[in-house]
Enzyme design. Structure first.
Site, PDB file in Angstrom:
ATOM      1  N   ILE A   1      78.351   6.700  50.904  1.00 28.81           N
ATOM      2  CA  ILE A   1      78.998   5.165  50.635  1.00 28.81           C
ATOM      3  C   ILE A   1      78.652   3.936  51.110  1.00 28.81           C
ATOM      4  O   ILE A   1      79.352   3.012  49.832  1.00 28.81           O
ATOM      5  CB  ILE A   1      79.879   5.352  52.787  1.00 28.81           C
ATOM      6  CG1 ILE A   1      80.634   6.617  52.396  1.00 28.81           C
ATOM      7  CG2 ILE A   1      80.880   4.340  52.585  1.00 28.81           C
ATOM      8  CD1 ILE A   1      80.767   7.216  54.366  1.00 28.81           C
TER       9      ILE A   1
ATOM     10  N   ASP B   1      63.168  -1.645  55.755  1.00 32.25           N
ATOM     11  CA  ASP B   1      63.754  -1.474  57.071  1.00 32.25           C
ATOM     12  C   ASP B   1      63.949  -2.129  57.879  1.00 32.25           C
ATOM     13  O   ASP B   1      64.153  -3.355  58.566  1.00 32.25           O
ATOM     14  CB  ASP B   1      62.997  -0.387  58.053  1.00 32.25           C
ATOM     15  CG  ASP B   1      63.114   0.722  58.452  1.00 32.25           C
ATOM     16  OD1 ASP B   1      64.277   0.013  59.578  1.00 32.25           O
ATOM     17  OD2 ASP B   1      62.316   1.054  59.476  1.00 32.25           O
TER      18      ASP B   1
ATOM     19  N   ASN C   1      76.232  -1.363  56.496  1.00 33.27           N
ATOM     20  CA  ASN C   1      76.787   0.274  55.978  1.00 33.27           C
ATOM     21  C   ASN C   1      75.547   0.854  56.238  1.00 33.27           C
ATOM     22  O   ASN C   1      75.940   2.127  56.751  1.00 33.27           O
ATOM     23  CB  ASN C   1      76.678  -0.152  54.822  1.00 33.27           C
ATOM     24  CG  ASN C   1      76.918   1.631  54.087  1.00 33.27           C
ATOM     25  OD1 ASN C   1      77.783   2.276  54.491  1.00 33.27           O
ATOM     26  ND2 ASN C   1      75.738   2.328  54.073  1.00 33.27           N
TER      27      ASN C   1
ATOM     28  N   ARG D   1      72.139 -11.906  61.992  1.00 35.56           N
ATOM     29  CA  ARG D   1      70.693 -12.738  62.059  1.00 35.56           C
ATOM     30  C   ARG D   1      69.947 -13.380  61.365  1.00 35.56           C
ATOM     31  O   ARG D   1      70.182 -14.873  61.414  1.00 35.56           O
ATOM     32  CB  ARG D   1      69.401 -12.328  63.334  1.00 35.56           C
ATOM     33  CG  ARG D   1      68.763 -13.590  64.179  1.00 35.56           C
ATOM     34  CD  ARG D   1      67.756 -13.064  64.638  1.00 35.56           C
ATOM     35  NE  ARG D   1      67.213 -13.753  65.442  1.00 35.56           N
ATOM     36  CZ  ARG D   1      66.991 -13.976  66.407  1.00 35.56           C
ATOM     37  NH1 ARG D   1      67.982 -14.449  66.770  1.00 35.56           N
ATOM     38  NH2 ARG D   1      65.542 -15.420  66.333  1.00 35.56           N
TER      39      ARG D   1
ATOM     40  N   TYR E   1      74.378   7.861  68.232  1.00 33.85           N
ATOM     41  CA  TYR E   1      75.792   7.242  67.557  1.00 33.85           C
ATOM     42  C   TYR E   1      76.923   6.247  67.868  1.00 33.85           C
ATOM     43  O   TYR E   1      77.332   5.422  67.034  1.00 33.85           O
ATOM     44  CB  TYR E   1      75.680   8.144  66.357  1.00 33.85           C
ATOM     45  CG  TYR E   1      76.971   8.022  65.022  1.00 33.85           C
ATOM     46  CD1 TYR E   1      75.423   7.601  63.604  1.00 33.85           C
ATOM     47  CD2 TYR E   1      77.629   8.588  64.976  1.00 33.85           C
ATOM     48  CE1 TYR E   1      76.608   7.524  62.878  1.00 33.85           C
ATOM     49  CE2 TYR E   1      78.568   8.359  63.762  1.00 33.85           C
ATOM     50  CZ  TYR E   1      78.171   7.845  63.005  1.00 33.85           C
ATOM     51  OH  TYR E   1      79.146   7.248  61.659  1.00 33.85           O
TER      52      TYR E   1
ATOM     53  N   LYS F   1      77.943   2.749  67.229  1.00 32.35           N
ATOM     54  CA  LYS F   1      79.289   2.813  66.737  1.00 32.35           C
ATOM     55  C   LYS F   1      79.714   1.083  67.478  1.00 32.35           C
ATOM     56  O   LYS F   1      81.028   0.693  67.374  1.00 32.35           O
ATOM     57  CB  LYS F   1      79.777   3.495  66.068  1.00 32.35           C
ATOM     58  CG  LYS F   1      78.988   4.344  65.153  1.00 32.35           C
ATOM     59  CD  LYS F   1      78.711   3.420  63.397  1.00 32.35           C
ATOM     60  CE  LYS F   1      78.200   3.785  62.192  1.00 32.35           C
ATOM     61  NZ  LYS F   1      77.245   3.565  61.618  1.00 32.35           N
TER      62      LYS F   1
HETATM   63  N1  NAD Z   1      79.464   9.906  55.915  1.00 32.27           N
HETATM   64  C1  NAD Z   1      80.761   9.949  56.781  1.00 32.27           C
HETATM   65  O1  NAD Z   1      81.215  11.180  57.309  1.00 32.27           O
HETATM   66  C2  NAD Z   1      81.057   8.772  58.143  1.00 32.27           C
HETATM   67  C3  NAD Z   1      82.104   8.666  58.975  1.00 32.27           C
HETATM   68  C4  NAD Z   1      81.610   7.400  59.666  1.00 32.27           C
HETATM   69  C5  NAD Z   1      80.963   6.718  59.517  1.00 32.27           C
HETATM   70  N2  NAD Z   1      79.946   6.427  58.863  1.00 32.27           N
HETATM   71  C6  NAD Z   1      79.377   5.496  57.817  1.00 32.27           C
HETATM   72  O2  NAD Z   1      79.138   4.847  56.586  1.00 32.27           O
HETATM   73  C7  NAD Z   1      77.837   4.675  56.332  1.00 32.27           C
HETATM   74  C8  NAD Z   1      76.657   5.475  54.832  1.00 32.27           C
HETATM   75  O3  NAD Z   1      77.301   6.597  55.480  1.00 32.27           O
HETATM   76  P1  NAD Z   1      76.465   8.430  55.180  1.00 32.27           P
HETATM   77  O4  NAD Z   1      77.787   8.936  55.166  1.00 32.27           O
HETATM   78  O5  NAD Z   1      76.406   7.354  53.489  1.00 32.27           O
HETATM   79  O6  NAD Z   1      74.990   7.594  55.332  1.00 32.27           O
HETATM   80  P2  NAD Z   1      73.899   7.829  54.463  1.00 32.27           P
HETATM   81  O7  NAD Z   1      73.162   8.926  55.455  1.00 32.27           O
HETATM   82  O8  NAD Z   1      74.359   8.642  52.815  1.00 32.27           O
HETATM   83  O9  NAD Z   1      73.153   6.639  54.054  1.00 32.27           O
HETATM   84  C9  NAD Z   1      72.439   5.588  54.800  1.00 32.27           C
HETATM   85  C10 NAD Z   1      72.092   5.318  54.104  1.00 32.27           C
HETATM   86  O10 NAD Z   1      71.029   4.352  54.974  1.00 32.27           O
HETATM   87  C11 NAD Z   1      70.001   4.310  54.562  1.00 32.27           C
HETATM   88  N3  NAD Z   1      69.112   3.842  55.959  1.00 32.27           N
HETATM   89  C12 NAD Z   1      68.721   4.367  56.979  1.00 32.27           C
HETATM   90  N4  NAD Z   1      67.605   3.879  57.899  1.00 32.27           N
HETATM   91  C13 NAD Z   1      67.397   2.903  57.255  1.00 32.27           C
HETATM   92  C14 NAD Z   1      66.987   1.705  57.897  1.00 32.27           C
HETATM   93  N5  NAD Z   1      65.894   1.630  58.922  1.00 32.27           N
HETATM   94  N6  NAD Z   1      66.941   0.798  57.610  1.00 32.27           N
HETATM   95  C15 NAD Z   1      67.413   0.347  55.744  1.00 32.27           C
HETATM   96  N7  NAD Z   1      68.199   1.174  55.063  1.00 32.27           N
HETATM   97  C16 NAD Z   1      68.435   2.448  56.268  1.00 32.27           C
HETATM   98  C17 NAD Z   1      69.652   5.633  54.624  1.00 32.27           C
HETATM   99  O11 NAD Z   1      68.462   5.455  52.947  1.00 32.27           O
HETATM  100  C18 NAD Z   1      71.031   5.339  53.216  1.00 32.27           C
HETATM  101  O12 NAD Z   1      70.408   5.237  51.840  1.00 32.27           O
HETATM  102  C19 NAD Z   1      76.745   4.905  57.906  1.00 32.27           C
HETATM  103  O13 NAD Z   1      77.278   3.741  58.593  1.00 32.27           O
HETATM  104  C20 NAD Z   1      77.679   5.907  58.484  1.00 32.27           C
HETATM  105  O14 NAD Z   1      77.445   5.713  60.141  1.00 32.27           O
HETATM  106  C21 NAD Z   1      79.878   7.969  57.569  1.00 32.27           C
END
Ligand code: NAD
Length: 264
Positions: free
Chosen positions: A18, A63, A90, A123, A154, A158
């Site tokens: 996303i 990170d 995100n 921040r 999680y 959230k």
């Molecule tokens: N996929 C779904 O069904 C879904 C549903 C509801 C909400 N979301 C939310 O959408 C957002 C993106 O989700 P996604 O499915 O693309 O997940 P994803 O795991 O593909 O992407 C998350 C990204 O965050 C990065 N990341 C993880 N820990 C990190 C850290 N400590 N520092 C920096 N970067 C870090 C990862 O490397 C990854 O690129 C998230 O906030 C997730 O909670 C996703």
């Protein structure tokens, strides 16, 4: 003029899924994009995709649980692309689980990345936005923040993000800063939890569709479009909102209704 022309947006976790879709979408609408992700290679790949299409992008590995790393990343982004107008929080981390079995380390990591990591980005950027008297923040929360759909750590994180969104909106509105949250339902991505679920059942997204009044799970672009709107001037009087982008999931109990109430 494109919706986000002359703006710089910083998107965390934009190496994949996303976040990458949000970065590409905002870039297509004219924004310069700073990509921050713990996966430095993936972050650079997203920036490369934007540059290939003629956009402006800069990427770094960081990170977000490390405040010093976030501060350095934001400083680097501003040096490369100018002041950040839009922050999209995100980045997230979760592994599927339940309260009975979740490990202590997992609980702490999920809260740390999802809540503390987001707070670190706020921040770092809120004082900068405050100095310029403008800014838009979009926090990617989840339907899990308002109902239980599994993943307790999680979900708690959230829920915290939705409340944090209200804190920022309330305290920083007078500085010209808006802050909103989007609450996606199931989104077709290859993140770790969906990969595990798809390995168990390759048909998982089709089966899930019946829970959604709109008859499908979301694509990453569905979330990106909502983020783009909330980050734009068109949403100039919207702040503190938690917008479901969930195909109607939270609106009702679709399966219960179709199976027990509308049955013929
Ligand atoms: N996929 C779904 O069904 C879904 C549903 C509801 C909400 N979301 C939310 O959408 C957002 C993106 O989700 P996604 O499915 O693309 O997940 P994803 O795991 O593909 O992407 C998350 C990204 O965050 C990065 N990341 C993880 N820990 C990190 C850290 N400590 N520092 C920096 N970067 C870090 C990862 O490397 C990854 O690129 C998230 O906030 C997730 O909670 C996703």
């Amino acid at each position: 003029m494109s919706r986000h022309e002359n703006t710089t947006a910083l998107v965390t976790g934009a190496a994949h899924g996303i976040g990458r879709a949000i970065a590409l979408h905002l870039a297509a609408q004219g924004a310069a994009i700073a990509v921050i992700d713990i996966d430095a290679q993936g972050a650079e790949a997203t920036a490369g995709l934007i540059r290939d299409k003629g956009g402006k992008a800069w990427a770094t590995g960081a990170d977000i649980t490390d405040m010093a790393a976030v501060e350095a990343a934001v400083t680097g982004a501003e040096a490369a692309l100018g002041a950040v107008d839009v922050l999209v929080n995100n980045a997230a981390y979760t592994v599927a689980g339940d309260l009975e079995h979740i490990g202590l380390d997992t609980w702490h990591r999920e809260i740390d990345v999802n809540v503390n990591g987001t707070y670190h980005c706020l921040r770092a950027l809120l004082p900068r936005m405050q100095a310029r008297k403008q800014g838009a923040v979009v926090n990617i929360a989840s339907v899990n923040g308002v109902r239980y759909f599994g993943n307790p750590a999680y979900s708690a994180a959230k829920a915290a993000l939705i409340n944090l969104t209200q804190s920022v909106a309330s305290e920083y509105g007078r500085h010209g800063i808006r802050c909103n949250a989007v609450l996606p339902g199931s989104v077709r991505t290859d993140n770790i939890t969906w990969t595990i679920r798809q390995e168990r059942d390759p048909d998982v997204f089709r089966k899930l569709a019946r829970w959604y009044p709109l008859g499908r799970v979301a694509e990453p672009e569905d979330v990106a479009k909502a983020v783009s709107f909330l980050a734009s001037d068109e949403a100039g009087y919207i702040t503190g909102a938690a917008l479901p982008v969930d195909g109607g999931l939270l609106a009702g109990m679709n399966v219960m209704i179709s199976e027990f109430i509308l049955e013929d």
